[in-house]
Write a protein that holds these residues in place. Structure first.
Motif, short mmCIF file in Angstrom:
data_model
loop_
_atom_site.label_atom_id
_atom_site.label_comp_id
_atom_site.label_asym_id
_atom_site.label_seq_id
_atom_site.Cartn_x
_atom_site.Cartn_y
_atom_site.Cartn_z
N ALA A 1 51.55 22.05 29.55
CA ALA A 1 50.61 23.14 28.84
C ALA A 1 49.52 22.54 29.03
O ALA A 1 48.17 22.76 28.97
N ALA A 2 49.11 20.83 30.03
CA ALA A 2 47.55 20.25 30.01
C ALA A 2 47.75 20.48 31.87
O ALA A 2 46.31 20.11 31.13
N ILE A 3 48.82 21.18 31.49
CA ILE A 3 47.57 21.45 33.98
C ILE A 3 47.67 22.90 33.69
O ILE A 3 47.30 23.48 34.65
N MET A 4 47.86 23.53 32.23
CA MET A 4 47.00 25.18 32.53
C MET A 4 45.97 25.36 32.17
O MET A 4 45.22 24.93 31.31
N ASP A 5 45.16 25.86 33.53
CA ASP A 5 43.86 25.48 33.88
C ASP A 5 43.67 27.10 33.01
O ASP A 5 42.83 27.70 33.66
N ARG A 6 43.09 26.99 31.65
CA ARG A 6 42.63 28.74 31.26
C ARG A 6 41.09 28.93 31.48
O ARG A 6 41.09 30.25 31.80
N LYS A 7 40.24 27.94 31.55
CA LYS A 7 38.78 28.75 32.28
C LYS A 7 39.24 29.12 33.62
O LYS A 7 38.58 30.12 33.26
N THR A 8 39.30 28.50 35.04
CA THR A 8 39.81 28.92 35.87
C THR A 8 40.80 30.02 36.17
O THR A 8 39.88 31.71 36.69
N ILE A 9 41.75 30.53 35.59
CA ILE A 9 42.36 31.44 35.85
C ILE A 9 41.70 32.19 34.71
O ILE A 9 41.68 33.57 35.93
N ALA A 10 40.86 32.66 33.61
CA ALA A 10 40.46 33.93 32.83
C ALA A 10 39.21 33.84 33.93
O ALA A 10 39.02 35.36 34.39
N ASP A 11 38.41 32.77 34.95
CA ASP A 11 36.68 33.41 35.03
C ASP A 11 37.39 33.87 36.72
O ASP A 11 36.48 34.73 37.51
N HIS A 12 38.42 33.87 37.59
CA HIS A 12 38.59 33.50 38.78
C HIS A 12 39.76 35.20 38.94
O HIS A 12 39.91 35.15 40.34
N VAL A 13 40.79 34.80 37.98
CA VAL A 13 42.04 35.66 37.57
C VAL A 13 42.42 37.26 37.42
O VAL A 13 42.34 37.64 37.90
N TYR A 14 41.62 37.06 35.88
CA TYR A 14 41.55 37.96 35.47
C TYR A 14 40.29 38.89 35.58
O TYR A 14 39.80 40.00 35.14
N LEU A 15 39.33 38.23 35.54
CA LEU A 15 38.03 38.11 36.00
C LEU A 15 37.82 39.50 34.80
O LEU A 15 37.62 38.42 33.90
N GLU A 16 37.28 41.04 34.83
CA GLU A 16 36.74 41.58 33.69
C GLU A 16 37.64 41.83 32.69
O GLU A 16 38.30 42.45 31.56
N ALA A 17 38.92 41.62 33.26
CA ALA A 17 40.77 41.44 32.55
C ALA A 17 40.98 40.95 31.80
O ALA A 17 41.85 41.07 30.89
#
Length: 535
Positions: free
Chosen positions: A312-328
């Protein structure tokens, strides 16, 4: 329009010709004939709404269907009420019931049914049909049938009035407007064998009736001429064709070539090529869907809470949202989407920190030199794939190896429901059965002897009790329920059963001339009766 079909068909056939000609002599005249025939096959019927999706129906019984069946079934069947969640607060609209009332204690509800409605097999819809459906769903005890648990008795008072007697004051309007388990279907289903039913079936009251199913290829629904609401617009679609296309790049080519009207689950990384296409629209709308990862609490090494906390601690939610999902998608604030009614953000989400992850892993007490786990994710989702690779890279930095196991959701789900074949981590998307936070908690974390969606194999009697109490308070004491749902989130986070990642903005990739599309997060589907084709 035909030119678009021709170009796409030519591309497909030329690819096959190149493969065929490698090391072989080919009859060019035969290839020309094959090319022409194939182009003719690609010409589409413009009076059909055609959709490309990523996986197939697994259950044709409307009592127990509980996954991707929502798309065909929401066009075949109808509930007593519809929930319009497009504005806040939401509202309930007439479906097969025209009006309803409830007692002050929330234990008695009366529904007046719509007259002049028939099922697709010709049988009249009436109060006896409603009672049959609910009693059968409760007996079946599968899929979304649990929504009826608080219904003690269904009383018919003439052909067009139904009275519900409840054991506890649950919000029955949310139940009868559910997108699973609440479809009204013909009692003639009792005459079918299980094999016949699962070969493809549908007999509802909706605008479209079941026509044909070729497993893992396509489904066809045909307009029901005697639909009670009538066919009063010239641009109604006469049929719906659902094509099962596992490769996202192929779905993209099909929407580009004009072979489909709507394409599901196109990776955001591929959508740039549609930016300058004047015939295709790409947009995003808020939803009640979220993506997260369930951690198996029974299988080593994730049966160790410190290993789970390290992950859980190494899940980088912000990076994933910003750079993987983008608008999605946007970064998750809790275990349910933050636009869901009665949402309250928990205080204890594990923050991203590799150092913290390493400390948690050290506390696990596991002395094996190489600690390894595995993850199953939906191979048709580029977002899941990229997130899994990022997770693998971060885990390697703290000393935990991750084995990636991509596959179709249906296959991943089957394996996850057997402990001996389940992975340590599984990617999940959830959209609600009914419009309540309890749906996530009941479906994903309530104790189950044989898991349906509790794929973390989690069991906590305190959480079970809180889920029941929160649900029973929703219709009378909603703020009490809000506080309980927050408490449930805190307990699940503390036990590290799930890692939330993003709240989804639903992608809409469709031909620009499709009209009538609107956002309603209460339903993860398209109601084709309301759509049309403009000029």
């Amino acid at each position: 329009m035909f030119r678009d079909h021709f170009i796409y068909a030519r591309h497909l056939i030329l690819t096959q010709i190149k493969k065929a000609m490698q090391g072989k002599k080919v009859n060019l005249f035969l290839l020309f004939v094959l090319f022409v025939v194939s182009c003719v096959d690609q010409v589409r019927d413009d009076n059909s709404f055609i959709i490309a999706t990523y996986d197939d129906v697994k259950d044709w019984d409307p009592a127990t269907a509980f996954s991707l069946e929502v798309f065909p079934m929401s066009n075949i069947y109808e509930p007593l009420l519809w929930h319009d969640a497009s504005t806040a607060p939401g509202r309930f609209l007439p479906g097969l019931a025209t009006t309803y009332t409830s007692s002050s204690d929330g234990l008695t509800w009366e529904f007046i049914l719509r007259k002049g409605v028939t099922f697709h097999d010709g049988r009249a819809f009436d109060s006896e049909s409603v009672r049959y459906v609910i009693e059968r769903n409760k007996r079946m005890n599968g899929g979304g049938s649990y929504i009826w648990d608080s219904v003690d008795q269904v009383i018919t008072d003439g052909p067009h009035k139904v009275i519900f007697k409840l054991s506890s004051p649950v919000p029955l309007d949310k139940i009868v407007s559910s997108q699973y388990g609440a479809w009204m279907y013909s009692p003639e289903i009792s005459e079918l064998s299980k094999d016949s039913l699962q070969s493809g079936y549908g007999s509802g009251t909706g605008p479209y009736q079941f026509k044909k199913w070729t497993k893992n290829k396509h489904i066809k629904l045909q307009r029901y001429d005697d639909y009670w609401a009538g066919w009063n617009r010239e641009d109604h679609f006469d049929s719906i064709i659902i094509k099962v296309v596992s490769e996202s790049s192929t779905r993209l080519q099909m929407i580009e070539g004009g072979l489909v009207d709507y394409a599901l689950l196109i990776p955001v990384q591929l959508l740039e090529r549609l930016d300058n296409n004047p015939s295709i629209s790409v947009s995003y709308r808020p939803s009640w869907i979220n993506h997260f990862y369930l951690l198996n609490t029974k299988k080593p090494p994730t049966d160790n809470i410190w290993v789970r906390r390290a992950i859980a601690a190494i899940m980088d939610r912000k990076t994933i949202a910003d750079h993987v999902y983008l608008e999605a998608g946007k970064e998750a604030r809790g275990l349910i989407p933050d636009n869901m009614p009665l949402f309250e953000a928990p205080d204890s989400l594990v923050p991203f920190s590799l150092d913290m992850g390493k400390r948690f892993l050290d506390r696990s007490g596991i002395t094996t030199k190489n600690i390894s786990a595995d993850i199953s994710y939906v191979s048709t989702s580029e977002e899941y794939r990229l997130t899994s690779f990022l997770l693998m890279d971060n885990l390697r930095k703290i000393g935990l190896d991750l084995d990636l196991k991509p596959g179709l959701w249906s296959s991943n789900w089957d394996k996850a429901r057997r402990l001996e074949t389940a992975s340590n981590i599984i990617s999940m998307a959830w959209w609600p059965t009914l419009s309540s936070p309890s749906d996530w908690f009941f479906g994903l974390y309530k104790t189950e002897e044989s898991p349906l969606f509790n794929l973390s194999y989690y069991s906590n009697p305190i959480v079970d009790s809180l889920i029941n109490t929160a649900w029973k308070n929703e219709s009378i004491y909603p703020e009490r329920s809000r506080n309980l749902y927050k408490e449930i989130q805190e307990k699940l986070i503390n036990d590290c059963v799930v890692i939330p990642v993003v709240d989804i903005n639903v992608q809409s990739v469709h031909k620009k001339n499709i009209t009538g599309l609107r956002n309603n997060p209460a339903y993860s589907t398209l109601l084709i009766y309301h759509l049309g084709r403009g000029q």
